[in-house]
Write a protein that holds these residues in place. Structure first.
Motif, PDB file in Angstrom:
ATOM      1  N   TYR A 103       1.215  -1.008   0.165  1.00 53.52           N
ATOM      2  CA  TYR A 103      -0.095  -0.325   0.263  1.00 53.52           C
ATOM      3  C   TYR A 103       0.607   1.716  -0.002  1.00 53.52           C
ATOM      4  O   TYR A 103       0.701   2.445  -1.164  1.00 53.52           O
ATOM      5  N   ALA A 104       1.830   1.669   1.290  1.00 55.46           N
ATOM      6  CA  ALA A 104       2.274   2.889   0.921  1.00 55.46           C
ATOM      7  C   ALA A 104       3.340   3.293  -0.073  1.00 55.46           C
ATOM      8  O   ALA A 104       3.403   3.863  -0.584  1.00 55.46           O
ATOM      9  N   TRP A 105       3.985   1.546  -0.143  1.00 49.51           N
ATOM     10  CA  TRP A 105       5.582   2.267  -1.425  1.00 49.51           C
ATOM     11  C   TRP A 105       4.740   2.512  -3.153  1.00 49.51           C
ATOM     12  O   TRP A 105       5.704   3.599  -3.399  1.00 49.51           O
ATOM     13  N   PRO A 106       4.009   1.971  -3.424  1.00 51.26           N
ATOM     14  CA  PRO A 106       3.164   2.427  -4.713  1.00 51.26           C
ATOM     15  C   PRO A 106       2.535   4.246  -4.561  1.00 51.26           C
ATOM     16  O   PRO A 106       3.324   4.980  -5.463  1.00 51.26           O
ATOM     17  N   ILE A 107       2.383   4.732  -3.115  1.00 54.06           N
ATOM     18  CA  ILE A 107       2.289   6.166  -3.069  1.00 54.06           C
ATOM     19  C   ILE A 107       3.166   6.841  -2.456  1.00 54.06           C
ATOM     20  O   ILE A 107       3.200   8.447  -3.785  1.00 54.06           O
ATOM     21  N   PHE A 108       4.821   6.598  -2.516  1.00 54.80           N
ATOM     22  CA  PHE A 108       5.794   7.084  -2.763  1.00 54.80           C
ATOM     23  C   PHE A 108       6.191   7.070  -3.512  1.00 54.80           C
ATOM     24  O   PHE A 108       7.023   8.478  -3.742  1.00 54.80           O
ATOM     25  N   LYS A 109       6.115   5.661  -4.253  1.00 55.66           N
ATOM     26  CA  LYS A 109       7.153   5.948  -5.563  1.00 55.66           C
ATOM     27  C   LYS A 109       5.948   7.077  -6.542  1.00 55.66           C
ATOM     28  O   LYS A 109       6.218   7.414  -7.609  1.00 55.66           O
ATOM     29  N   LYS A 110       5.140   7.363  -6.443  1.00 54.27           N
ATOM     30  CA  LYS A 110       3.392   7.929  -7.446  1.00 54.27           C
ATOM     31  C   LYS A 110       4.603   9.207  -7.826  1.00 54.27           C
ATOM     32  O   LYS A 110       4.343  10.403  -7.748  1.00 54.27           O
ATOM     33  N   TYR A 111       4.887  10.082  -5.185  1.00 52.28           N
ATOM     34  CA  TYR A 111       4.965  10.894  -5.952  1.00 52.28           C
ATOM     35  C   TYR A 111       6.397  11.225  -5.427  1.00 52.28           C
ATOM     36  O   TYR A 111       7.048  12.399  -4.731  1.00 52.28           O
ATOM     37  N   ASN A 112       7.351   9.832  -5.600  1.00 54.79           N
ATOM     38  CA  ASN A 112       8.837  10.288  -5.759  1.00 54.79           C
ATOM     39  C   ASN A 112       9.032  10.742  -4.549  1.00 54.79           C
ATOM     40  O   ASN A 112       9.821  11.510  -4.477  1.00 54.79           O
ATOM     41  N   LEU A 113       8.843  10.391  -3.343  1.00 59.59           N
ATOM     42  CA  LEU A 113       8.981  10.385  -1.427  1.00 59.59           C
ATOM     43  C   LEU A 113       9.916   9.878  -1.519  1.00 59.59           C
ATOM     44  O   LEU A 113       9.321   8.625  -1.239  1.00 59.59           O
ATOM     45  N   PRO A 114      11.684   9.713  -0.826  1.00 57.98           N
ATOM     46  CA  PRO A 114      12.045   9.465   0.204  1.00 57.98           C
ATOM     47  C   PRO A 114      11.491   8.582   0.493  1.00 57.98           C
ATOM     48  O   PRO A 114      11.471   8.907   1.743  1.00 57.98           O
ATOM     49  N   PHE A 115      12.293   7.011   1.057  1.00 54.84           N
ATOM     50  CA  PHE A 115      11.887   6.939   3.235  1.00 54.84           C
ATOM     51  C   PHE A 115      12.479   5.684   3.371  1.00 54.84           C
ATOM     52  O   PHE A 115      13.571   5.222   2.009  1.00 54.84           O
ATOM     53  N   THR A 116      12.880   5.535   3.900  1.00 56.91           N
ATOM     54  CA  THR A 116      13.849   4.612   5.750  1.00 56.91           C
ATOM     55  C   THR A 116      12.849   3.858   5.734  1.00 56.91           C
ATOM     56  O   THR A 116      11.878   3.736   6.843  1.00 56.91           O
ATOM     57  N   LEU A 117      13.303   1.796   5.506  1.00 57.83           N
ATOM     58  CA  LEU A 117      12.615   1.249   6.317  1.00 57.83           C
ATOM     59  C   LEU A 117      13.807   0.281   6.774  1.00 57.83           C
ATOM     60  O   LEU A 117      14.230  -0.092   7.010  1.00 57.83           O
ATOM     61  N   PHE A 118      13.308   0.293   8.565  1.00 59.16           N
ATOM     62  CA  PHE A 118      13.962  -0.369   9.487  1.00 59.16           C
ATOM     63  C   PHE A 118      13.582  -2.355   9.287  1.00 59.16           C
ATOM     64  O   PHE A 118      12.292  -1.990   9.485  1.00 59.16           O
ATOM     65  N   VAL A 119      14.771  -2.923   9.363  1.00 57.40           N
ATOM     66  CA  VAL A 119      14.225  -4.579   9.077  1.00 57.40           C
ATOM     67  C   VAL A 119      14.877  -4.932  10.395  1.00 57.40           C
ATOM     68  O   VAL A 119      15.865  -4.733  10.440  1.00 57.40           O
ATOM     69  N   SER A 120      13.703  -5.775  10.687  1.00 61.28           N
ATOM     70  CA  SER A 120      14.889  -6.917  11.724  1.00 61.28           C
ATOM     71  C   SER A 120      14.741  -8.002  11.213  1.00 61.28           C
ATOM     72  O   SER A 120      13.102  -8.649  10.423  1.00 61.28           O
ATOM     73  N   THR A 121      15.729  -9.219  11.366  1.00 62.64           N
ATOM     74  CA  THR A 121      16.099 -10.104  10.239  1.00 62.64           C
ATOM     75  C   THR A 121      15.289 -10.927  10.344  1.00 62.64           C
ATOM     76  O   THR A 121      14.811 -11.826   9.335  1.00 62.64           O
ATOM     77  N   ASP A 122      14.539 -11.851  11.766  1.00 60.52           N
ATOM     78  CA  ASP A 122      14.552 -12.825  11.637  1.00 60.52           C
ATOM     79  C   ASP A 122      12.879 -13.144  11.445  1.00 60.52           C
ATOM     80  O   ASP A 122      12.853 -14.318  10.505  1.00 60.52           O
ATOM     81  N   VAL A 123      12.176 -12.001  11.152  1.00 55.08           N
ATOM     82  CA  VAL A 123      10.705 -11.682  10.317  1.00 55.08           C
ATOM     83  C   VAL A 123      11.077 -12.356   9.171  1.00 55.08           C
ATOM     84  O   VAL A 123       9.622 -13.462   8.746  1.00 55.08           O
ATOM     85  N   ILE A 124      12.318 -11.799   8.670  1.00 55.74           N
ATOM     86  CA  ILE A 124      12.083 -11.979   7.278  1.00 55.74           C
ATOM     87  C   ILE A 124      12.556 -13.464   7.187  1.00 55.74           C
ATOM     88  O   ILE A 124      11.840 -14.478   5.967  1.00 55.74           O
TER      89      ILE A 124
END
Length: 368
Positions: A131-152
């Motif tokens: 949901y969020a990323w397509p909106i950020f991409k549409k308006y060319n808005l940068p963001f940072t994603l913080f990830v904890s690796t176990d759940v991935i």
């Protein structure tokens, strides 16, 4: 300023008209040159004045988790709330910047415009990608994603995959670390802190080709031992979940963020956050946010650079009353009417700034 000399001698009387025209052109040249150096200088002076206002070393950092998932209101932002935020950020008075640009400004390396905003998202939930990323991409808005690796690694339902994280990385999204297993880090010993950082770093190298340089404390919780290990593992900055404007005086490993969720994500609070000013301070006490004395005797010293120095008002969570005193010119001491409840306690201090904006300083305490 001289016009290049002519190589031809003064013309004869037969060419007097041509000569007079050249004299006229010379005069016009000098007049235009004078105007060029007068008026652009005035314009530059005005532009310089604007730059002095715009060039700052702070930024408001916004934090999200989930998008449009009402099962978890404390970590979810409603879609309509989020779209209102985006609509506001697209206005020309704001400057949405990459987290690395903001950190350069905070370090006084390369300043940024006033009202610069950084967008961060914790935990890599599926709604970020869907949901969020397509909106950020549409308006060319940068963001940072913080990830904890176990759940991935465990392919936990409701979270993104490594392939999706790589796609975000390839589109310029900054990937930050949030440890291996997302623990309450102040509760674990030194070796386990190191393991949480080093093992997750190895997984990042394996999956996205490099280890992150930026860190976010799980739950915004840390003590001085955790902070030191994050620094020793090579992270250049770390963020909590206490409110306030990110500024160098707080230290690069205790940078604040404004958390947005269903309850605290309305436009009134969002506008306060993205228009906030820093409250530069020093000598914060207690230094360690994990406290054994409850309530804490909280205090800090205001920077001499703050102008005007208006009254400081502080507020605690859970309905605790606060008494805020100024000792001398710059020392602020805050006392609570009673102890924090078990878990986490917060104190937010504000000061009226210019143009109806507020300086904001938040502190989160963990009750031992």
């Amino acid at each position: 300023i001289r016009r290049p000399p002519r190589s031809t001698p003064k013309p004869s009387s037969a060419a007097s008209d041509v000569y007079k025209r050249q004299i006229f052109e010379d005069k016009m040249y000098y007049i235009l040159a004078l105007l060029f150096f007068l008026f652009p200088t005035m314009s530059y002076s005005q532009e310089n004045k604007t730059r002095e206002i715009d060039n700052v070393n702070y930024a408001s950092v916004i934090m999200y988790h989930r998008f449009g998932d009402s099962r978890y209101p404390s970590t979810n932002i409603k879609k309509e709330q989020f779209l209102d935020h985006i609509k506001e950020l697209l206005k020309s008075k704001y400057n949405v910047v990459d987290i690395n640009q903001a950190l350069q400004a905070i370090k006084n390396i390369r300043l940024i415009k006033d009202k610069s905003v950084v967008i961060t998202i914790d935990d890599a939930y599926s709604s970020v990608y869907n949901y969020a990323w397509p909106i950020f991409k549409k308006y060319n808005l940068p963001f940072t994603l913080f990830v904890s690796t176990d759940v991935i690694d465990n392919k936990t339902p409701g979270y993104m995959s490594w392939e999706e994280i790589r796609i975000l990385r390839d589109h310029g999204v900054t990937i930050g670390s949030q440890t291996k297993s997302h623990p309450h880090m102040y509760k674990i010993n030194k070796q386990n802190i190191i393991n949480e950082l080093t093992i997750s770093n190895k997984r990042f190298i394996d999956e996205i080709g490099s280890k992150p340089k930026i860190f976010a404390y799980p739950y915004g919780e840390y003590n001085l031992e955790v902070l030191e290990q994050v620094k020793l593992q090579g992270f250049t900055a770390a963020f909590g979940q206490h409110s306030g404007v990110a500024h160098r005086s707080l230290g690069l490993y205790e940078l604040p963020r404004f958390a947005m969720n269903e309850k605290y994500g309305g436009m009134d609070r969002f506008l306060l956050a993205v228009n906030a000013l820093p409250m530069p301070v020093s000598d914060i006490s207690p230094r360690d946010p994990v406290i054994s004395k409850n309530p804490p005797s909280y205090g800090f010293t205001l920077s001499e650079l703050i102008e005007p120095k208006n009254a400081v008002k502080c507020f605690a969570n859970n309905g605790l009353k606060t008494e805020t005193k100024r000792l001398g010119k710059n020392r602020i001491e805050v006392r609570l009417s009673g102890p924090f409840l078990k878990g986490r306690g917060r104190i937010n201090c504000t000061m009226a700034g210019k143009n109806n904006r507020w300086r904001w300083l938040g502190r989160q305490f963990i009750i031992k």
